[in-house]
Design a protein around this motif. Structure first.
Motif, PDB file in Angstrom:
ATOM      1  N   PRO A 164       0.778  -1.242   0.000  1.00 52.83           N
ATOM      2  CA  PRO A 164       0.000   0.000   0.000  1.00 52.83           C
ATOM      3  C   PRO A 164       0.807   1.288   0.000  1.00 52.83           C
ATOM      4  O   PRO A 164       0.260   2.360  -0.225  1.00 52.83           O
ATOM      5  N   GLY A 165       2.123   1.202   0.245  1.00 48.21           N
ATOM      6  CA  GLY A 165       2.928   2.419   0.281  1.00 48.21           C
ATOM      7  C   GLY A 165       2.623   3.266   1.507  1.00 48.21           C
ATOM      8  O   GLY A 165       1.915   2.842   2.427  1.00 48.21           O
ATOM      9  N   TRP A 166       3.150   4.483   1.518  1.00 44.28           N
ATOM     10  CA  TRP A 166       2.903   5.405   2.631  1.00 44.28           C
ATOM     11  C   TRP A 166       3.139   6.835   2.170  1.00 44.28           C
ATOM     12  O   TRP A 166       3.749   7.076   1.124  1.00 44.28           O
ATOM     13  N   ASP A 167       2.606   7.770   2.923  1.00 43.76           N
ATOM     14  CA  ASP A 167       2.734   9.191   2.593  1.00 43.76           C
ATOM     15  C   ASP A 167       2.915   9.977   3.890  1.00 43.76           C
ATOM     16  O   ASP A 167       2.025   9.987   4.744  1.00 43.76           O
ATOM     17  N   ALA A 168       4.075  10.596   4.037  1.00 44.62           N
ATOM     18  CA  ALA A 168       4.369  11.404   5.226  1.00 44.62           C
ATOM     19  C   ALA A 168       4.513  12.871   4.857  1.00 44.62           C
ATOM     20  O   ALA A 168       5.247  13.623   5.494  1.00 44.62           O
ATOM     21  N   GLY A 169       3.838  13.282   3.794  1.00 47.86           N
ATOM     22  CA  GLY A 169       3.905  14.682   3.378  1.00 47.86           C
ATOM     23  C   GLY A 169       5.059  14.922   2.431  1.00 47.86           C
ATOM     24  O   GLY A 169       4.952  14.696   1.222  1.00 47.86           O
ATOM     25  N   ILE A 170       6.211  15.330   2.977  1.00 42.40           N
ATOM     26  CA  ILE A 170       7.358  15.655   2.119  1.00 42.40           C
ATOM     27  C   ILE A 170       8.003  14.398   1.536  1.00 42.40           C
ATOM     28  O   ILE A 170       8.596  14.426   0.468  1.00 42.40           O
ATOM     29  N   MET A 171       7.894  13.271   2.236  1.00 43.58           N
ATOM     30  CA  MET A 171       8.444  12.008   1.749  1.00 43.58           C
ATOM     31  C   MET A 171       7.324  10.988   1.631  1.00 43.58           C
ATOM     32  O   MET A 171       6.408  10.959   2.465  1.00 43.58           O
ATOM     33  N   LYS A 172       7.386  10.163   0.607  1.00 44.34           N
ATOM     34  CA  LYS A 172       6.347   9.160   0.425  1.00 44.34           C
ATOM     35  C   LYS A 172       6.850   8.017  -0.438  1.00 44.34           C
ATOM     36  O   LYS A 172       7.880   8.133  -1.116  1.00 44.34           O
ATOM     37  N   GLN A 173       6.106   6.927  -0.396  1.00 45.22           N
ATOM     38  CA  GLN A 173       6.407   5.786  -1.260  1.00 45.22           C
ATOM     39  C   GLN A 173       5.096   5.309  -1.864  1.00 45.22           C
ATOM     40  O   GLN A 173       4.128   5.087  -1.132  1.00 45.22           O
ATOM     41  N   PRO A 174       5.035   5.178  -3.170  1.00 49.23           N
ATOM     42  CA  PRO A 174       3.774   4.785  -3.803  1.00 49.23           C
ATOM     43  C   PRO A 174       3.414   3.340  -3.509  1.00 49.23           C
ATOM     44  O   PRO A 174       4.257   2.531  -3.126  1.00 49.23           O
ATOM     45  N   ALA A 175       2.145   3.043  -3.687  1.00 50.14           N
ATOM     46  CA  ALA A 175       1.690   1.655  -3.617  1.00 50.14           C
ATOM     47  C   ALA A 175       2.283   0.884  -4.805  1.00 50.14           C
ATOM     48  O   ALA A 175       2.746   1.484  -5.780  1.00 50.14           O
ATOM     49  N   LYS A 176       2.257  -0.437  -4.698  1.00 52.78           N
ATOM     50  CA  LYS A 176       2.696  -1.294  -5.800  1.00 52.78           C
ATOM     51  C   LYS A 176       1.688  -2.430  -5.947  1.00 52.78           C
ATOM     52  O   LYS A 176       1.237  -2.992  -4.943  1.00 52.78           O
ATOM     53  N   VAL A 177       1.360  -2.732  -7.181  1.00 55.06           N
ATOM     54  CA  VAL A 177       0.373  -3.782  -7.461  1.00 55.06           C
ATOM     55  C   VAL A 177       0.947  -4.734  -8.508  1.00 55.06           C
ATOM     56  O   VAL A 177       1.374  -4.302  -9.589  1.00 55.06           O
ATOM     57  N   THR A 178       0.966  -6.019  -8.194  1.00 53.03           N
ATOM     58  CA  THR A 178       1.434  -7.045  -9.130  1.00 53.03           C
ATOM     59  C   THR A 178       0.267  -7.948  -9.506  1.00 53.03           C
ATOM     60  O   THR A 178      -0.435  -8.459  -8.624  1.00 53.03           O
ATOM     61  N   THR A 179       0.066  -8.134 -10.811  1.00 52.13           N
ATOM     62  CA  THR A 179      -1.061  -8.939 -11.292  1.00 52.13           C
ATOM     63  C   THR A 179      -0.639  -9.866 -12.428  1.00 52.13           C
ATOM     64  O   THR A 179       0.341  -9.596 -13.125  1.00 52.13           O
ATOM     65  N   GLN A 180      -1.410 -10.922 -12.590  1.00 49.05           N
ATOM     66  CA  GLN A 180      -1.311 -11.790 -13.759  1.00 49.05           C
ATOM     67  C   GLN A 180      -2.547 -11.522 -14.596  1.00 49.05           C
ATOM     68  O   GLN A 180      -3.680 -11.628 -14.101  1.00 49.05           O
ATOM     69  N   LEU A 181      -2.356 -11.136 -15.856  1.00 56.52           N
ATOM     70  CA  LEU A 181      -3.456 -10.746 -16.736  1.00 56.52           C
ATOM     71  C   LEU A 181      -3.597 -11.806 -17.829  1.00 56.52           C
ATOM     72  O   LEU A 181      -2.707 -11.955 -18.670  1.00 56.52           O
TER      73      LEU A 181
END
Length: 200
Positions: free
Chosen positions: A129-146
């Motif tokens: 899910p990532g995280w967001d602390a305002g000035i610093m953040k890390q995006p979510a990541k999603v891995t799927t089989q299509l």
């Protein structure tokens, strides 16, 4: 300040390059002229976080964590989580896929519970899910089989793996489920961009 800016720029560019989209077998030529494709989302074997928790393991841990901070907030989160798949993640994937095709004047659309000769199975393998602390953040990541299959026979026609699709937005986004939704949107968008040449 300049060093901080450069560090953040590097982190952003690293994230942008992180997604891997690999065609494993087949192609999408069979979709040409198809108006609607049924889509099924499969969360049955989904893992979460770097620890690879099952959903049954992750939910009570998250509820306990949130309740320690604010009593009752864990149960509120649980309800949001349970709604996220049907109300946010699945629609984001479908909406961005259809939007890209529409821009390219391709009439093929994804739709859940549709009558179609073809079905796209979106098997969700891993979510961070990532995280967001305002000035610093890390995006979510999603891995799927299509996997595109013939609806009647389940014969596999086209198979793709999408790894670490980033979920992020400009500005701050403090909601985990919304960030994950952006990862699903990115996956749908990338899939449409990669296969549009087959169906034009």
């Amino acid at each position: 300040m300049k060093k901080l800016f450069l560090l953040m720029l590097f982190a952003t560019s690293t994230v942008a390059m992180a997604q891997k989209f690999k065609i494993q077998s087949g192609d999408a030529k069979f979709l040409k002229g198809t108006e609607v494709v049924n889509v099924i989302f499969d969360y049955s074997d989904m893992k979460l976080m770097k620890e690879n928790y099952t959903e049954a393991e992750y939910i009570p841990r998250r509820v306990e964590e949130l309740n320690k901070k604010t009593e009752g907030s864990g149960e509120i989160w649980r309800k949001q989580w349970e709604r996220s798949k049907e109300e946010l993640w699945n629609p984001k994937f479908i909406m961005l896929f259809n939007k890209i095709f529409s821009k390219e004047n391709i009439n093929t659309k994804l739709k859940e519970n549709a009558e179609s000769p073809y079905t796209l199975i979106v098997k969700v393998k891993w979510i961070y899910p990532g995280w967001d602390a305002g000035i610093m953040k890390q995006p979510a990541k999603v891995t799927t089989q299509l996997t595109f299959v013939e609806s009647n026979t389940k014969k596999v026609l086209f198979e793709i793996e999408s790894v670490d699709a980033p979920g992020d937005q400009w500005g701050s986004n403090f909601n985990n489920e919304t960030r994950v939704g952006e990862g699903f949107a990115k996956t749908g968008k990338t899939l449409a961009q990669r296969i549009e040449r087959y169906v034009k």
